[in-house]
Design an enzyme around this catalytic site. Structure first.
Site, mmCIF file in Angstrom:
data_model
loop_
_atom_site.group_PDB
_atom_site.id
_atom_site.type_symbol
_atom_site.label_atom_id
_atom_site.label_comp_id
_atom_site.label_asym_id
_atom_site.label_seq_id
_atom_site.Cartn_x
_atom_site.Cartn_y
_atom_site.Cartn_z
ATOM 1 C CG ASP A 10 -7.640 -22.125 -38.298
ATOM 2 O OD1 ASP A 10 -8.067 -21.048 -38.756
ATOM 3 O OD2 ASP A 10 -7.563 -22.367 -37.074
ATOM 4 C CG LEU A 11 -3.182 -17.457 -38.645
ATOM 5 C CD1 LEU A 11 -1.737 -17.831 -38.943
ATOM 6 C CD2 LEU A 11 -3.471 -16.023 -39.110
ATOM 7 C CG ASP A 12 -6.279 -16.627 -35.535
ATOM 8 O OD1 ASP A 12 -5.175 -16.067 -35.451
ATOM 9 O OD2 ASP A 12 -7.263 -16.103 -36.098
ATOM 10 C CB THR A 18 -3.351 -15.546 -32.848
ATOM 11 O OG1 THR A 18 -3.381 -16.597 -33.804
ATOM 12 C CG2 THR A 18 -2.163 -14.632 -33.108
ATOM 13 C CE LYS A 46 -9.795 -22.069 -28.834
ATOM 14 N NZ LYS A 46 -9.048 -23.245 -28.343
ATOM 15 N N GLY A 47 -12.755 -19.946 -34.585
ATOM 16 C CA GLY A 47 -13.025 -20.130 -36.009
ATOM 17 C C GLY A 47 -14.186 -19.294 -36.515
ATOM 18 C CB VAL A 48 -17.092 -17.957 -34.780
ATOM 19 C CG1 VAL A 48 -18.281 -17.055 -35.013
ATOM 20 C CG2 VAL A 48 -17.528 -19.403 -34.602
ATOM 21 N NE ARG A 50 -12.537 -8.170 -36.381
ATOM 22 C CZ ARG A 50 -11.855 -7.322 -37.152
ATOM 23 N NH1 ARG A 50 -12.240 -6.062 -37.243
ATOM 24 N NH2 ARG A 50 -10.787 -7.734 -37.817
ATOM 25 C CB SER A 117 -7.308 -17.350 -41.768
ATOM 26 O OG SER A 117 -7.543 -16.623 -40.568
ATOM 27 C CB ALA A 118 -12.499 -17.222 -39.601
ATOM 28 C CB SER A 119 -8.240 -13.848 -38.719
ATOM 29 O OG SER A 119 -7.670 -12.613 -38.335
ATOM 30 C CE LYS A 148 -11.839 -21.277 -41.248
ATOM 31 N NZ LYS A 148 -10.590 -21.286 -40.469
ATOM 32 C CD GLU A 172 -10.296 -24.685 -38.660
ATOM 33 O OE1 GLU A 172 -10.189 -24.431 -37.436
ATOM 34 O OE2 GLU A 172 -10.543 -23.817 -39.509
ATOM 35 C CG ASP A 173 -7.834 -23.806 -33.363
ATOM 36 O OD1 ASP A 173 -8.237 -23.407 -34.477
ATOM 37 O OD2 ASP A 173 -7.779 -23.081 -32.353
#
Ligand code: BG6
Ligand code: MG
Length: 218
Positions: A10-12, A18, A46-48, A50, A117-119, A148, A172-173
């Protein structure tokens, strides 16, 4: 033979912090709408994606029926404009502790590396961090239908790098992200201290605990 072939990050909140900027931007929007929230509620964002994040905030304030689709899009854009402003100065100095070395070590040991990533800002952030070349493939929010906790983003990443899901480790975070990794049939490593991460196979409190030795000893 290695037990795992690839690591999908995962990224963020995993590669860079971020997650904090997403929190600040949502928090400001929430306050402007009269829907203040704390870090505990933020864990559920988180992970959700926008749009799903906005829906959850509006539901929290019981304002889910107060806005048209166009108004909700404008709110999401407002949050994103704020977020994009906050990430303008992201640089390689913002890579979380231990992550750069881990990417180097994974490469040296022949693991494939991908991002899930979800972003929609994932490519821009990865570029600002100077990490583009470390990833064999990046799947961002623009490439998936189901966000996610659906496993799609992790499964697409595995497919793109040509490995079977069960040979992948996902990192993941976010609780939603750990669910996605589990449902993809991958080994889940969670980073963080939140109690909501306990469904991961392994929970580490910070990124610097995730080393090549940890991965090779699973
Ligand atoms: C995820 C973050 O990576 O991306 C969420 O954990 C964020 O907090 C989501 O809402 C969507 O990001 P973006 O950049 O497309 O708004
Ligand atoms: Mg995250």
């Amino acid at each position: 033979m290695k037990k795992f072939e690839a690591v999908i990050f995962d990224l963020d909140g995993v590669i860079t912090d971020t997650a904090e900027y997403h929190y600040l931007a949502w928090k400001q929007l929430g306050e402007a709408l009269g829907i203040p929230f704390d870090r505990e509620f933020n864990e559920t964002l988180k992970g959700v994606s926008r749009t799903d994040s906005l829906d959850r905030i509006l539901e929290l304030g019981q304002r889910q029926n107060d806005f048209s689709l166009a108004e909700k899009e404008a709110l999401a854009t407002k949050k994103n404009d704020h977020y994009v402003g906050l990430i303008q100065n992201v640089s390689p100095a913002d890579i979380l502790p231990g992550i750069a070395q881990l990417l180097i070590d994974l490469r040296a040991k022949g693991y494939k590396i991908a991002m899930a990533s979800a972003s929609k800002n994932a490519f821009a952030v990865t570029d600002s961090l100077g990490l583009f070349d470390y990833f064999d493939h990046i799947v961002d929010a623009a490439k998936v239908v189901h966000s996610k906790p659906d496993p799609e983003v992790f499964l697409k990443a595995a497919e793109a790098i040509g490995v079977a899901p069960e040979t992948c480790i996902g990192v993941e975070d976010a609780a939603a992200g750990v669910t996605a990794i589990n449902d993809a049939g991958m080994y889940a490593i969670a980073i963080g201290t939140d109690a909501g991460l306990s469904h991961a196979d392994m929970v580490l409190s910070a990124t610097d605990e995730l080393t090549i030795e940890v991965i090779e000893n699973i």
